[in-house]
Scaffold this active site. Sequence first.
Site, PDB file in Angstrom:
ATOM      1  N   ASP A   1       5.124   0.789  11.911  1.00  0.00           N
ATOM      2  CA  ASP A   1       3.869   0.207  11.429  1.00  0.00           C
ATOM      3  C   ASP A   1       3.662  -1.238  11.888  1.00  0.00           C
ATOM      4  OD1 ASP A   1       3.393   2.595  10.203  1.00  0.00           O
ATOM      5  OD2 ASP A   1       3.955   1.935   8.191  1.00  0.00           O
TER       6      ASP A   1
ATOM      7  N   LYS B   1       0.835  -1.208   0.000  1.00  0.00           N
ATOM      8  CA  LYS B   1       0.000   0.000   0.000  1.00  0.00           C
ATOM      9  C   LYS B   1       0.869   1.257   0.000  1.00  0.00           C
ATOM     10  CE  LYS B   1      -1.560   1.546   4.087  1.00  0.00           C
ATOM     11  NZ  LYS B   1      -1.166   2.925   4.395  1.00  0.00           N
ATOM     12  N   ASN B   2       1.857   1.282   0.895  1.00  0.00           N
ATOM     13  CA  ASN B   2       2.624   2.526   1.058  1.00  0.00           C
ATOM     14  C   ASN B   2       3.585   2.783  -0.099  1.00  0.00           C
ATOM     15  OD1 ASN B   2       1.220   3.048   3.331  1.00  0.00           O
ATOM     16  ND2 ASN B   2       2.847   2.515   4.775  1.00  0.00           N
TER      17      ASN B   2
ATOM     18  N   ARG C   1       1.252  15.077  12.592  1.00  0.00           N
ATOM     19  CA  ARG C   1       1.990  14.645  11.407  1.00  0.00           C
ATOM     20  C   ARG C   1       2.183  15.833  10.480  1.00  0.00           C
ATOM     21  NH1 ARG C   1      -0.341   9.089   9.277  1.00  0.00           N
ATOM     22  NH2 ARG C   1       1.543   9.188   8.000  1.00  0.00           N
TER      23      ARG C   1
ATOM     24  N   CYS D   1      -4.237  13.702  13.066  1.00  0.00           N
ATOM     25  CA  CYS D   1      -4.326  12.289  12.720  1.00  0.00           C
ATOM     26  C   CYS D   1      -4.374  11.490  14.009  1.00  0.00           C
ATOM     27  CB  CYS D   1      -3.087  11.937  11.903  1.00  0.00           C
ATOM     28  SG  CYS D   1      -2.885  10.202  11.610  1.00  0.00           S
TER      29      CYS D   1
ATOM     30  N   ARG E   1      -8.340  -0.107   5.207  1.00  0.00           N
ATOM     31  CA  ARG E   1      -7.477   0.844   4.514  1.00  0.00           C
ATOM     32  C   ARG E   1      -6.138   0.205   4.164  1.00  0.00           C
ATOM     33  NH1 ARG E   1      -6.365   5.806   7.462  1.00  0.00           N
ATOM     34  NH2 ARG E   1      -5.680   6.261   5.375  1.00  0.00           N
TER      35      ARG E   1
HETATM   36  N1  EPU Z   1       7.588  14.480  10.018  1.00  0.00           N
HETATM   37  C1  EPU Z   1       7.884  15.802  10.241  1.00  0.00           C
HETATM   38  N2  EPU Z   1       7.739  16.678   9.200  1.00  0.00           N
HETATM   39  C2  EPU Z   1       7.345  16.275   7.956  1.00  0.00           C
HETATM   40  C3  EPU Z   1       7.063  14.916   7.730  1.00  0.00           C
HETATM   41  C4  EPU Z   1       7.202  14.028   8.790  1.00  0.00           C
HETATM   42  O1  EPU Z   1       8.244  16.188  11.338  1.00  0.00           O
HETATM   43  O2  EPU Z   1       7.240  17.117   7.059  1.00  0.00           O
HETATM   44  C5  EPU Z   1       7.720  13.511  11.116  1.00  0.00           C
HETATM   45  C6  EPU Z   1       6.434  12.731  11.369  1.00  0.00           C
HETATM   46  O3  EPU Z   1       5.546  13.412  12.216  1.00  0.00           O
HETATM   47  C7  EPU Z   1       6.981  11.457  11.975  1.00  0.00           C
HETATM   48  C8  EPU Z   1       8.281  11.245  11.213  1.00  0.00           C
HETATM   49  O4  EPU Z   1       8.645  12.543  10.721  1.00  0.00           O
HETATM   50  O5  EPU Z   1       7.279  11.649  13.324  1.00  0.00           O
HETATM   51  C9  EPU Z   1       8.197  10.288  10.061  1.00  0.00           C
HETATM   52  O6  EPU Z   1       7.083  10.626   9.216  1.00  0.00           O
HETATM   53  P1  EPU Z   1       7.062  10.287   7.685  1.00  0.00           P
HETATM   54  O7  EPU Z   1       6.959  11.552   6.896  1.00  0.00           O
HETATM   55  O8  EPU Z   1       8.183   9.364   7.355  1.00  0.00           O
HETATM   56  O9  EPU Z   1       5.673   9.512   7.510  1.00  0.00           O
HETATM   57  P2  EPU Z   1       4.815   9.460   6.194  1.00  0.00           P
HETATM   58  O10 EPU Z   1       5.721   9.421   5.045  1.00  0.00           O
HETATM   59  O11 EPU Z   1       3.751  10.480   6.234  1.00  0.00           O
HETATM   60  C10 EPU Z   1       4.762   6.870   5.903  1.00  0.00           C
HETATM   61  C11 EPU Z   1       3.723   5.791   5.950  1.00  0.00           C
HETATM   62  C12 EPU Z   1       3.281   5.551   7.374  1.00  0.00           C
HETATM   63  C13 EPU Z   1       4.505   5.181   8.215  1.00  0.00           C
HETATM   64  C14 EPU Z   1       5.560   6.299   8.112  1.00  0.00           C
HETATM   65  C15 EPU Z   1       6.840   5.991   8.845  1.00  0.00           C
HETATM   66  C16 EPU Z   1       2.611   6.028   3.816  1.00  0.00           C
HETATM   67  C17 EPU Z   1       1.377   6.304   3.074  1.00  0.00           C
HETATM   68  N3  EPU Z   1       2.567   6.158   5.145  1.00  0.00           N
HETATM   69  O12 EPU Z   1       4.116   8.046   6.378  1.00  0.00           O
HETATM   70  O13 EPU Z   1       2.412   4.431   7.317  1.00  0.00           O
HETATM   71  O14 EPU Z   1       4.139   5.016   9.551  1.00  0.00           O
HETATM   72  O15 EPU Z   1       5.882   6.516   6.719  1.00  0.00           O
HETATM   73  O16 EPU Z   1       7.395   4.815   8.391  1.00  0.00           O
HETATM   74  O17 EPU Z   1       3.612   5.667   3.221  1.00  0.00           O
HETATM   75  C18 EPU Z   1       0.676   3.014   7.998  1.00  0.00           C
HETATM   76  O18 EPU Z   1       0.820   2.390   6.932  1.00  0.00           O
HETATM   77  O19 EPU Z   1      -0.030   2.592   8.948  1.00  0.00           O
HETATM   78  C19 EPU Z   1       1.345   4.301   8.176  1.00  0.00           C
HETATM   79  C20 EPU Z   1       0.970   5.191   9.085  1.00  0.00           C
END
Ligand code: EPU
Length: 462
Positions: free
Chosen positions: A331, A22-23, A126, A121, A423
Amino acid sequence: MDAFVIRGGRKLSGRLTINGSKNASLPLMAAALMTHQPVTLRGVPRLADIANMRRLLAELGCSDSETTDADGRSILTLRTADDSNSHARYDIVRTMRASICVLGPLLARRGHARVSMPGGCSIGDRPVDLHLRGMEALGADITLESGDIIARAPATGRLRGARIFLGGPFGPTVLGTSNVMCAASLADGVTIIESAACEPEVVDVANLLNAMGARIRGAGTPRIVIEGVKELHGADHEVIPDRIEAGTYMMAAAITNGRLVLDNCPIDCLLAAVDRLEHMGVHIKVLGDTAATIANGSVKDRMHATVEVSRDRTLRPVQVTTQPHPGFPTDLQAQLMALLCVAQGNSVVTETIYTQRFLHVAELSRMGAQLFRQGSTVVVSGVPELVGAPVMASDLRASASLVLAGLAAKGTTTVLRVYHLDRGYEKMEVSLKALGADIERVDDRELPGLPLATAGAASDAA
Ligand code: EPU
């Protein structure tokens, strides 16, 4: 709303094929906005989040057609024909935070984008500041208007290459890295992303972009170098298998004291999870592995391995800290916690990516788990047995953890609000039933004596 009714205590046994990730699929689909030629993605999972992304892309002028391969997997062909609407509306973004991954592709290809700012969220704050910082470094002008991010490329219409540091207080950003990588692919000049996320989903996006004509090196390491090109073209790409789904089913086998064979298992990117499970007394055997295949086998083989999962009679406690890849994935934290609830002794779980991601703790406690949380750490004191109870799913991975607990618990567990689970897991109850679980999906209005679970659907997690 749907709920699962699980009568626990059955060992799982049998064989299961892991679906596409998915991701990975979500940013891969968004990349189709960067060309007018068709982009075909093989093995896209059939999930609520994917349906949401298809809806969003359709609004942005990218239509799709779906066919099925010989194994029943979905093949999605996306084609962008109309560049006139570049507004990702709040209505869709609020149902799925991953919508932010259209920002880079839209900005790079069309020179402008308007994307609703993702809000709060259920798993914690986030922010998307790192995504925006990356776009600004590429020369974009970013403003906020009525809750929307407005991004504009420089007057030339083209972003320009730059050196960008994408590390944040909780590590690098996964979707932010993919977003900036997409944007930089069409920029003028070379971009170097420092402190890039090393997750396999980022590598998959880089592989698709390269197949579309981009020039990206170093994906999967903290430094990614992108030489911008003028145009991208169509491509045909196989989505990597879902490491989180694979890890969840490994834990399902373990918590029921069962034995499962998982096909298409990306064991190569589950090393930290396998390490923790093996310490607990769970056996994960790659079938067909010999000294020669271990020495010579390609990474590709180990991304699509067949593994057998079984366990010792008693499970040992472990310490685990979530970390960016290749560390233990956040995750899988909730699912591992369910398993630790029935280990013999005290385990310690520390969450460093989303320090508030503990909504499952109170629900597991309702099932007799002994959990003590302080800040971002939970001490899990193993109990001989969990007991069935009505519990409320609150986000995708917390829901999976409650389902695992229900499979092992004595008596009946009702997991409310399983739309969260839909989801990220394709027909989980159907897979579990085929493996011997006693589980059914019901409409919660049919459940006697339970509070209505329909009010106030929580925001998304993924
Ligand atoms: N963060 C910031 N600033 C940003 C972006 C992120 O401070 O601009 C922080 C976040 O709050 C968090 C950390 O950095 O503490 C990592 O966040 P990241 O941006 O890596 O998360 P994401 O890319 O939004 C993806 C997955 C998540 C998974 C995270 C971490 C997808 C669609 N989602 O989210 O998946 O937990 O990476 O590995 O790819 C799930 O599948 O259940 C899920 C939540």
